[in-house]
Scaffold this active site. Structure first.
Site, short mmCIF file in Angstrom:
data_model
loop_
_atom_site.label_atom_id
_atom_site.label_comp_id
_atom_site.label_asym_id
_atom_site.label_seq_id
_atom_site.Cartn_x
_atom_site.Cartn_y
_atom_site.Cartn_z
N ALA A 9 0.82 -1.22 0.00
CA ALA A 9 0.00 0.00 0.00
C ALA A 9 0.85 1.27 0.00
CB ALA A 9 -0.94 -0.01 1.20
N THR A 10 2.00 1.23 0.67
CA THR A 10 2.84 2.43 0.70
C THR A 10 3.24 2.82 -0.72
OG1 THR A 10 3.66 1.88 2.89
CG2 THR A 10 5.03 3.37 1.57
N GLN B 186 -7.24 -0.91 4.44
CA GLN B 186 -8.02 -1.46 5.58
C GLN B 186 -9.48 -1.68 5.21
OE1 GLN B 186 -6.55 -2.53 8.20
NE2 GLN B 186 -4.60 -1.44 8.21
N SER C 51 -3.38 -3.92 -0.38
CA SER C 51 -2.14 -4.54 0.10
C SER C 51 -2.38 -5.99 0.53
CB SER C 51 -1.65 -3.72 1.30
OG SER C 51 -0.51 -4.32 1.87
N GLY C 52 -1.40 -6.85 0.25
CA GLY C 52 -1.56 -8.28 0.52
C GLY C 52 -1.57 -8.66 1.99
N CYS D 269 3.04 1.63 11.95
CA CYS D 269 3.95 2.43 11.12
C CYS D 269 4.35 3.70 11.85
CB CYS D 269 3.26 2.81 9.82
SG CYS D 269 2.30 1.49 9.14
N1 PMP Z 1 -2.41 2.53 4.29
C1 PMP Z 1 -3.08 2.07 5.35
C2 PMP Z 1 -4.45 2.59 5.63
C3 PMP Z 1 -2.48 1.13 6.20
O1 PMP Z 1 -3.14 0.69 7.27
C4 PMP Z 1 -1.18 0.67 5.92
C5 PMP Z 1 -0.49 -0.33 6.84
N2 PMP Z 1 -0.34 0.11 8.15
C6 PMP Z 1 -0.53 1.18 4.78
C7 PMP Z 1 -1.18 2.08 4.00
C8 PMP Z 1 0.85 0.68 4.41
O2 PMP Z 1 0.73 -0.60 3.89
P1 PMP Z 1 1.96 -1.49 3.40
O3 PMP Z 1 2.54 -2.06 4.64
O4 PMP Z 1 1.34 -2.51 2.50
O5 PMP Z 1 2.90 -0.60 2.68
#
Ligand code: PMP
Length: 376
Positions: free
Chosen positions: A70-71, A179, A197-198, A321
């Site tokens: 997702a990032t 989410q 995201s997986g 995070c």
């Molecule tokens: N967006 C949201 C809303 C998240 O909850 C998260 C994970 N904490 C992320 C982005 C980042 O996801 P990823 O670990 O897949 O990069």
């Protein structure tokens, strides 16, 4: 162990790992190689793209770009769109409750000369429509708004915002659905760009996707071999893509069963927590049942998280995070909750494998800890 930190990451299912291993051992050839097996792998990846679009009910207008999660998807959507389309306007809009992988990108774009409006949702987690309309000018090219919030679980009013955004043909709507996927029923066609995201859905870490309307042009973040239509160079991680496909299939197939099971646990926890004097519950009219957030009246959030951890019960004081910084929920603060509540909040995030017995044990242990731990 009681694992109540599923919004941070989930346990990969056996089917997901089996799919990964089978593909990694048998189909290791580069999907961009021109020999028979390379072509076979790329053909299968393209089939998986169509399968994901179908599973999530996207219309024919969309395509899938695989990313590391997702990032990266958020970065590609926002940076990629803003940089590619800056000649159309320099105004962009987001909310103050986004994940850092959205907020930090917007902060960066300010340095590149974009004018960013950060909107605060109401205490119910909704963006005020009049305020939005005021910020939304003819020069606005991008709006990014998550669907379900990762810290407090509330759902934003993306339907209303989508309607307004699409009155301006120049503007596109991005939503971070990390989410939301498998945790809230949503029509993904409301958006032009969608992040998933997986590892939030019992898949693997390191794989995700940006699903976008085909007609939208983005500036790549990574240059090289030109994979993913030039938008994300690098050898495609076919085994992880197979695993992601299985994770999405499972989460969609079991959506209703899991949702009602988790709702039952959610409702039990909310009822029990609301009777504990120390607890200030943050509840909302529209939410995903997978996330519960509460603050403490007199105790320190980090101390309670640690005490629970010593009992092998894993929850978060803020999103994982964000947890390297001093515990402070900018999300709760943006909703207008007092500083003390934002500093001392706890997130329980449920998963499909949790049980009501675990919820009961959690409540008993929490009460016991409250009796033992002094106030802040
Ligand atoms: N967006 C949201 C809303 C998240 O909850 C998260 C994970 N904490 C992320 C982005 C980042 O996801 P990823 O670990 O897949 O990069």
């Amino acid at each position: 162990m009681i694992y109540f930190d599923n919004a941070a990451s989930t346990k990969p299912s056996k089917e997901v790992l089996d799919a990964y291993l089978k593909c990694a051992l048998n189909d290791y050839e580069n999907p961009n190689s021109l020999h028979k097996n390379g072509i076979r792998n790329l053909t299968n990846i393209n089939r998986i793209r169509q399968n994901i679009l179908k599973l999530l009910d996207f219309s024919f207008e969309y395509e899938v770009i695989f990313t590391s999660g997702a990032t990266e998807s958020n970065n590609l959507a926002i940076l990629g769109y803003a940089r590619k389309n800056m000649n159309r306007g320099k105004r962009i809009i987001t909310t103050n409750v986004e994940h850092e992988s959205v907020l930090d990108v917007f902060k960066h774009l300010e340095k590149e000369g974009f004018i960013v409006t950060y909107l605060n949702p109401s205490s119910e987690g909704k963006i005020d429509i009049e305020e939005f309309k005021k910020a939304f000018t003819k020069d606005t090219i991008l709006v990014s708004m998550m669907t379900c919030n990762n810290e407090a679980g509330f759902k934003l009013n993306v339907e209303e915002i989508s309607k307004i955004v699409h009155e301006n043909p120049k503007c596109v709507f991005h939503s971070d659905c990390a989410q939301t996927l498998g945790k809230y029923p949503i029509n993904y066609n409301l958006f032009d760009l969608v992040t998933i995201s997986g590892h939030k859905i019992n898949g693997l870490k390191g794989i995700g996707a940006l699903i976008k309307k085909k007609k939208i042009n983005l500036e790549p973040l990574v240059y090289g071999g030109g994979q993913e239509n030039g938008l994300r160079s690098g050898t495609l991680d076919y085994p992880s893509i197979c695993a992601f496909n299985v994770a999405i299939e499972n989460v969609m197939k079991n959506f209703k069963v899991n949702y009602s099971k988790v709702t039952e646990m959610h409702d039990y926890l909310v009822e029990e927590l609301s009777e504990i004097d120390e607890v200030i519950l943050h509840t909302f009219k529209e939410y995903t049942p997978y996330i519960i957030n509460f603050s403490l009246k007199t105790k320190k959030g980090s101390v309670i998280v640690e005490a629970l951890s010593n009992h092998d019960i894993f929850v978060s004081s803020v999103s994982a995070c964000n947890s390297k910084r001093e515990p402070f929920s900018y999300v709760l603060s943006s909703l207008g909750r007092p500083i003390d509540e934002a500093k001392n909040s706890i997130r329980i995030s449920l998963g499909k494998d949790n049980t009501i017995e675990e919820c009961k044990l959690f409540i008993d242990t929490l009460k016991e800890i409250f009796n033992q731990v002094r106030g802040r």
